[in-house]
Every structure is written in C-alpha cells, then in structure tokens.
Design a protein around this motif. Structure first.
Motif, mmCIF file in Angstrom:
data_model
loop_
_atom_site.group_PDB
_atom_site.id
_atom_site.type_symbol
_atom_site.label_atom_id
_atom_site.label_comp_id
_atom_site.label_asym_id
_atom_site.label_seq_id
_atom_site.Cartn_x
_atom_site.Cartn_y
_atom_site.Cartn_z
ATOM 1 N N VAL A 151 0.852 -1.189 0.000
ATOM 2 C CA VAL A 151 0.000 0.000 0.000
ATOM 3 C C VAL A 151 0.889 1.240 0.000
ATOM 4 O O VAL A 151 1.884 1.320 0.719
ATOM 5 N N ASP A 152 0.513 2.216 -0.803
ATOM 6 C CA ASP A 152 1.267 3.455 -0.927
ATOM 7 C C ASP A 152 0.343 4.617 -0.559
ATOM 8 O O ASP A 152 -0.740 4.748 -1.119
ATOM 9 N N CYS A 153 0.771 5.433 0.394
ATOM 10 C CA CYS A 153 -0.059 6.579 0.806
ATOM 11 C C CYS A 153 0.685 7.874 0.504
ATOM 12 O O CYS A 153 0.641 8.355 -0.612
ATOM 13 N N GLU A 154 1.417 8.423 1.452
ATOM 14 C CA GLU A 154 2.092 9.696 1.241
ATOM 15 C C GLU A 154 3.587 9.497 1.027
ATOM 16 O O GLU A 154 4.172 8.487 1.435
ATOM 17 N N ASP A 155 4.223 10.509 0.370
ATOM 18 C CA ASP A 155 5.655 10.414 0.097
ATOM 19 C C ASP A 155 6.448 10.744 1.358
ATOM 20 O O ASP A 155 5.896 11.131 2.396
ATOM 21 N N ASP A 156 7.775 10.589 1.263
ATOM 22 C CA ASP A 156 8.628 10.739 2.439
ATOM 23 C C ASP A 156 8.533 12.125 3.055
ATOM 24 O O ASP A 156 8.495 12.271 4.289
ATOM 25 N N GLN A 157 8.497 13.146 2.232
ATOM 26 C CA GLN A 157 8.444 14.512 2.750
ATOM 27 C C GLN A 157 7.157 14.751 3.537
ATOM 28 O O GLN A 157 7.173 15.337 4.622
ATOM 29 N N ALA A 161 6.240 15.403 7.838
ATOM 30 C CA ALA A 161 5.304 16.362 8.423
ATOM 31 C C ALA A 161 4.211 15.643 9.223
ATOM 32 O O ALA A 161 3.809 16.102 10.302
ATOM 33 N N TYR A 162 3.744 14.517 8.708
ATOM 34 C CA TYR A 162 2.687 13.746 9.366
ATOM 35 C C TYR A 162 3.113 13.312 10.766
ATOM 36 O O TYR A 162 2.351 13.402 11.726
ATOM 37 N N PHE A 163 4.364 12.864 10.880
ATOM 38 C CA PHE A 163 4.839 12.391 12.179
ATOM 39 C C PHE A 163 5.269 13.523 13.109
ATOM 40 O O PHE A 163 5.519 13.281 14.288
ATOM 41 N N GLN A 164 5.370 14.727 12.602
ATOM 42 C CA GLN A 164 5.710 15.876 13.440
ATOM 43 C C GLN A 164 4.474 16.551 14.020
ATOM 44 O O GLN A 164 4.581 17.378 14.922
#
Length: 514
Positions: A151-157, A161-164
């Motif tokens: 499964v592919d959701c958001e890119d690394d960049q 931000a998601y984890f911050q």
C-alpha cells in the motif's frame, strides 16, 4: 501519529532494523491456472526495497548458506479467486539438518500489521538456529506490505510532516489540524492504492498462508507468530483448523477486544513498562542519571513532554523533536529491556536540549531510515487495521474516553486515545469488532504471554487461550520484560518452544518461566 494499535506495530520489526521489484503488483491479468500447483523460483535475495525498509542484501547464514527469495501468486480478491493476482514476497533459509528429519517449512510473521517478514527474518537467523535443524525457515511480506503489492499513501516529505504533527490536541485549532491531516493521509491511501485497500484484511492474509502451505508442499502449516502475528495465526486456525500443524503464538494480541479496548490496554501496558524502567534505573547501585526516585524519573519525563508541546528542541536536522516524536521514541525504547540504556541516554540528552536519540528511536518506530526514506509499515498498518476493525470513532468519542485513558497512563493515555481517529474517514468499511479465532479441531497451539509486555499485555494470552477453545490453546507464562518471550533468550521459554516445534512435546498448561 500512530493508528490505535500502531504502538504495537513495529515490535520485533523495529528491533530487527536496529540490529542490522521482484514482486508482481496488483492487477495482473486474470488467470485460469491452479495457484496451488505453482512452482516457486527461488533465487538469492536482493537488497530490501524502499517499502521494506531499504538496506543491504541479507548476509549469509552462519553456515555460509544464502537466503533465498521468491514470489508466490495469490488472488487479489479471495472472493474472486480466478480474477487478478498479486505477488506475495517470500524468503527462506533451507533446513540445515539431515533431510530425513526435516519436518517442513516453519512460517514466521513478526507483527505489525505492516512488518516486512522478508527484511526481518534474516536479522534473527541466529536466534532460530535450533529450529532450522528440522525446518526451512520461511517468512513473507503480507499483502499490502513491502513488495507484496505494498500500500502506498504519502511520500517521504509528507510523512515527515505527518509524524511531526501534534498528536495530543489541546484546543479546537489543534483538533482540527489533527483531523485534517488524518483525512489527507487517508485520502492519499485511497488515491494511490484504491484497488488494494478492500483486500488487505487479516482473513485475506490467512488465506494467503494456506495457499503458501500448499505451494511449499506441506500437509499442515507450521507457524511462529509474534505480536500481530498471533492474531493472524488465530484467524488462520479459525478458518483452517484441520490444517494447523505445530504453532506458537508469542507476545499475544487479545482477540476479544475492540480497537478502543486494545488501545486502552496498551496505555496500561506502556505505563507498566515505564514504571519498570524507572524502578530499574533508580534501584541500581550507581546514580540514575534521569531521576532520583522512580516517581522523579516519570515526573521529569512528563515535564519534558509538556515543554516539547510548547517548544520543540533540535532533533535530527532539519527536523525538531516534538512532543509526539518524543512520546513515540520513548514507547519504542520500552519494547525491549535491551533498549532501556538508549532511553536513559536519550532522556539525558533531551534534558540538555538535544533530541537526536529520542528522534532516532521515533524514526525506528515509524520505519524511517537514515536516508529519510520510509518503509510502508505505517501505510500498511493503518490500511490493515482499518479494514479489520469495524468501529469508527469521532472527536466526541475520544473526548468522552480521555479520562479513562489518562487514568490508565498519564504519559501515553492522550496519545493512544487520539490515535483512535485514524480510521474515522477510512474509505473501506471495517470487517468486525474483533477477530474470530475459535478453532475447534485444531492441533494444540502454544500461547506464550510475557508479564511485562508493554504492547501486547499479558492478559491477552489467557484471552487467546479461551477464545481458541478447549484443548487448543496451551498457555505458558514468562515473567519478564519486553515485547515477546522467545527473543529474550530465556532458556525455559526457548526449551519449551523448541521442544514443541521440533519434537511435538507439548508443555504442561500453566507452565511458568522466570
């Protein structure tokens, strides 16, 4: 911020990462072949893919043998077994002993959901040397994971931000930001992996394992499930009780709980592990560098997290250590007593304004490597959990439950409570309140619970035994610390597990190892 069960997800997989595209995607042409008759083409393994966590190709086994990899075809949709197929990535180490004593293949699932078995098994090759004398050691990337139509959701960049983001909102503005970020993440999953999302349930993975059993040439499934792998094994036993050979469940998920109950149990479990860490640090002869008493240790950690909520500190440039990242890093360190020294050092540095170690631990939990690339463990974890779990929780639900979560853990309660909104806007309906693992007629399954397990609390082992049914689950207790028992290298546990898997010797129910 993690999904409700995200804190259990990394488990053994994250430990492996600290120690250390050949697969078809979904949508292949429809087929008429009998997939049970397919022949696997085993070859030396390549380096793990980006989605599997990256890194180098697995090192040779201690005896010089090479790890081998292959791809197994499986139906994309098990309700349409003659339709499109996907590739399931497999890895194996051939049995090292006399061929005449070989039992078959021992299939491992190391947890998650979302962990790559292909990248994890080689990190533990030496731990399973005894088991390899009579089994081919086999693991796999479950569907939706790694190279198995990941499964592919958001890119690394965007994941950075998601984890911050603030995972414990204090006001309406922060709550709106959290919910908006969650919606964006879920929408990205639907956009990039729409065809896979309805087909990554645990029941689908269990059916893949029964196909795998047949393709590997075994009349029965011999299985070692850890963490979420115990839930997968229980579902397999429910669907195919007559096909269970010898099976071991270690670090046991409570199959009777809803996702809310599981999150609440984890809050208690991680709080217990934190209590044990604080007691251990302050009971040693030398001074504990992060507190004078156990309560002082916990108070200082709470103070650190409170200050980070207002003002993050430098982490791994250019990222800062936020409250969420620090909480995640602390949780990661509580998975294993072997990590406690890193937690102590990380806290010392954070108190001095340096968040590198806690951020490194958080990255480990989230599947981020030193190059800034993420595996797909988070995307897979959320996709599988949301496809499995029927309940959907609103902001009002979370706010109503916050007092109970805070009572369970002042440190982790808010974090885990707000994690329950991860599936709220998921595009696929959840299957059930909890998995069905009843397995009348199954061979005995050895169920190993650890009294100090933070991610899958000890009580889950007893609930699994009861749910499997009379004469199926055989409970063994390990009085120790960390996530799982066999990997602790406790001789009593390893003797019991090896004795059952290698020789069929079932330990007495209620055996206690310390």
């Amino acid at each position: 911020m993690p999904n409700p069960s995200r804190l259990r997800a990394a488990a053994v997989t994250a430990t492996a990462l600290l120690l250390t595209s050949m697969v078809a995607g979904c949508g292949d042409d429809a087929q008429d072949e009998d997939l049970t008759a397919q022949k696997l083409s085993w070859k030396d393994c390549p380096a793990p893919s980006h989605a599997e966590g990256g890194g180098g190709a697995p090192s040779p086994l201690p005896d010089g043998d090479q790890w081998q990899c292959a791809t197994m075809k499986a139906p994309l949709d098990w309700d349409d077994p003659k339709g499109d197929t996907i590739g399931i990535a497999l890895i194996r180490a051939r049995a090292s002993g006399d061929e005449s004593r070989r039992i078959g293949s021992l299939v491992f699932n190391f947890g998650g959901p979302g962990g790559s078995g292909v990248s994890t098994l080689p990190a533990f090759g030496e731990e399973y040397t005894a088991l390899r004398t009579r089994y081919d050691l086999v693991s796999f990337d479950p569907r939706g994971v790694g190279r198995s139509a990941g499964v592919d959701c958001e890119d690394d960049q965007r994941l950075d931000a998601y984890f911050q983001q603030d995972g414990t909102p204090d006001d309406a503005v922060e709550r709106t930001a959290l919910l908006d970020n969650t919606k964006d993440f879920n929408a990205a999953c639907e956009k990039n992996s729409k065809k896979m999302l309805p087909n990554v349930r645990t029941t689908d993975a269990a059916r893949d394992m029964d196909l795998m059993r047949q393709v590997l040439g075994d009349d029965r499934l011999y299985y070692f499930g850890i963490s979420y792998g115990t839930e997968l094994g229980g579902v397999y036993a429910h669907l195919f009780p007559e096909n269970v050979g010898r099976a071991v469940f270690d670090a046991v998920v409570d199959p009777t709980q809803t996702s809310e109950q599981g999150s609440l149990g984890q809050a208690r479990g991680f709080q217990l592990a934190l209590d044990n860490f604080a007691e251990d640090c302050t009971s040693k002869t030398q001074d504990c560098p992060v507190g004078d008493t156990a309560q002082d240790v916990k108070d200082r950690i709470a103070g650190l997290l409170h200050s980070l909520d207002a003002k993050p500190i430098p982490g791994i440039f250019p990222r800062e250590l936020t409250q969420s990242a620090a909480t995640n890093g602390i949780a990661q360190a509580l998975y294993s007593k072997d990590f406690w020294e890193y937690l102590t050092e990380g806290l010392e540095q954070a108190y001095a304004g340096d968040g590198k170690i806690l951020m490194l631990l958080s990255d480990l939990m989230n599947g981020r490597n030193e190059n800034g690339e993420y595996s797909n463990i988070t995307a897979a974890n959320i996709s599988i959990n949301c496809a499995d779990d029927k309940p959907r929780y609103s902001t009002a639900d979370v706010q109503r439950k916050l007092p109970e979560f805070r009572a369970a853990s002042s440190l982790f309660g808010d974090y885990l409570a707000w994690g329950m909104v991860s599936c709220t806007d998921w595009p696929v309906a959840g299957a059930a309140d909890h998995p069905d693992v009843s397995a009348p007629g199954s061979a005995p399954i050895l169920v190993v619970g650890n009294t100090g397990d933070p991610a899958t609390p000890y009580e889950g082992a007893r609930k699994m035994v009861e749910a499997l049914g009379p004469g199926v689950g055989i409970e063994l207790t390990y009085q120790g610390q960390g996530h799982g028992a066999y990997g602790s290298k406790n001789k009593c546990v390893q003797t019991a597990v090896d004795g059952y898997l290698l020789n069929g010797k079932v330990p007495a129910a209620g055996t206690v190892c310390s």
